[in-house]
Structure formats: C-alpha cells, structure tokens
Design an enzyme around this catalytic site. Structure first.
Site, short mmCIF file in Angstrom:
data_model
loop_
_atom_site.label_atom_id
_atom_site.label_comp_id
_atom_site.label_asym_id
_atom_site.label_seq_id
_atom_site.Cartn_x
_atom_site.Cartn_y
_atom_site.Cartn_z
N GLU A 77 0.81 -1.21 0.00
CA GLU A 77 0.00 0.00 0.00
C GLU A 77 0.85 1.28 0.00
O GLU A 77 0.35 2.35 0.32
CB GLU A 77 -0.94 0.01 1.21
CG GLU A 77 -1.97 -1.09 1.22
CD GLU A 77 -3.05 -0.94 0.16
OE1 GLU A 77 -2.90 -0.11 -0.76
OE2 GLU A 77 -4.04 -1.69 0.26
N HIS A 98 -7.04 -2.68 9.23
CA HIS A 98 -8.18 -3.52 8.87
C HIS A 98 -8.94 -3.88 10.14
O HIS A 98 -9.34 -5.02 10.33
CB HIS A 98 -7.71 -4.80 8.18
CG HIS A 98 -7.07 -4.61 6.85
ND1 HIS A 98 -6.68 -5.68 6.06
CD2 HIS A 98 -6.75 -3.51 6.16
CE1 HIS A 98 -6.14 -5.23 4.94
NE2 HIS A 98 -6.16 -3.91 4.98
#
Length: 218
Positions: A77, A98
């Site tokens: 990412e 997450h």
C-alpha cells in the site's frame, strides 16, 4: 543528532507503534501498515509485516515514486501513503488498518455519519467512505488522498480505514478512535438508526472545539 540516528529513531517508533496497534486489535496477521514522512520520501512497514516479525531493520525507506533498496519490500500500500504525503504537506504520519468495526462498516460502503459529537474529531460531520478499488492501486491511492482533503480519516470500501496525522502516535490514536466510533455506531444501529446531530449542533460543537483546541486535526 545525525541523520542516521534520526532515521533509526523513526524506525524504532514505527516498530513500536505497529506492535502497539496490533495489541489494540487494529491489525491482525499481516494486515495494515504504518509510515512516517522522512526527508523527501517515507519510512514504511514492510510487505508481510506482523506483530511477530516487525523490527527496526525491516522498516523500508521509499521515495514517493516508489524507489527502494534492499531485500525487504515495502508494504503493497505504499502508493496510498505516498499520495497522501503528496497531497497533504502537513501530514507526517499515515496509519492504515483492517480493524473489525471499520471493516464492517466499510463493507456496506457507507460513511460513518454524525451520530455522535466525537465524529467531529476527524474534521467534519461524518467520516467518508471511498469506493472499493484493488489494494495497492493508484486509483485507491488517489481516492483515499482526496477523501482526506477535509478529514483526517476515511473508510476504504470493502477494505478498512486510513488516516493522516502530525505524528505517528496521533495517527494510531485516530485509528483507535475511528474503530471505537464505528463500533458504537453499529451497536446503536441494533435498536434502530441513531439520530444525527443537526447543522446548528455541529456549528456549536466546532465553535467550542476551536476555542478549547479540542480534537484538533490536520
């Protein structure tokens, strides 16, 4: 203090904050990533990072164009972090998680609405949710960075959350706060959709918050 010592200090801070965020349950296994702006690029947690294997020497130095050296790859990412640093000069740290309740709400592709005054601690009367895009893509990076124009955090559709802050500790606190707020919203919805604060109530909140420097965001 030399530049090398400065870099080592940042590497240690990222490692410590990664472990702390994992301990809070914000990241499990190898999900999520943390970074700090460093010189003309960033230092970011590596691909496949976990609470068990994160270490200062595994933190990766990456340019905002994605150039890096060494045997350890940066998080997949890195583009999302880099685009946030490009678009937001005051951002010094980025935290992506997450965490359970952020993921739960993001999988409905819904923003976190202004059901509680602490939603305002992210800079407005809601926390937006950007549409789903494949992880690691430029589309996701652009959407996330744009959503943070007027907010310090956003949800990522069918994915999780990301936030920007003036330092890494504040970034982890924002991530934890958003997880708490998403949990409380989803619990509240079990007995019906909760009320929203009115425009007048938000105006009063932000006026009061500015006066006491409450919930400041960048």
């Amino acid at each position: 203090m030399s530049g090398e010592q400065d870099e080592q200090q940042v590497r240690e801070e990222i490692t410590e904050c990664y472990r702390y965020s994992a301990g809070l349950g914000l990241n499990e296994l190898s999900s999520g990533n943390l970074s700090c702006r460093f010189e003309d690029g960033m230092l970011i947690s590596p691909s496949g990072a976990s609470e068990a294997n994160i270490a200062p020497e595994r933190i990766v130095r990456v340019s905002l164009d994605g150039d890096w050296e060494g045997d350890v790859k940066p998080s997949s990412e890195w583009r999302m972090h880099a685009e946030i640093y490009r678009q937001h000069e005051r951002a010094q740290a980025v935290v992506h998680t997450h965490s359970d309740y952020c993921v739960a709400l993001s999988c409905h592709n819904q923003p976190l609405p202004g059901f509680h005054y602490l939603v305002g601690s992210f800079g407005g009367d809601d926390v937006p949710c950007v549409p789903y895009s494949t992880f690691g893509t430029e589309t996701l990076a652009r959407d996330a960075a744009s959503a943070l124009k007027e907010r310090s955090a956003c949800l990522l559709g069918n994915h999780g959350m990301i936030c920007r802050a003036g330092n890494l500790k504040s970034g982890v606190e924002l991530a934890q706060r958003l997880e708490i707020m998403c949990r409380q919203y989803l619990v509240s919805r079990q007995i019906g959709e909760p009320d929203r604060l009115t425009t007048a109530q938000w105006d009063e909140f932000f006026d009061r918050a500015r006066k006491v420097s409450y919930g400041r965001y960048i």
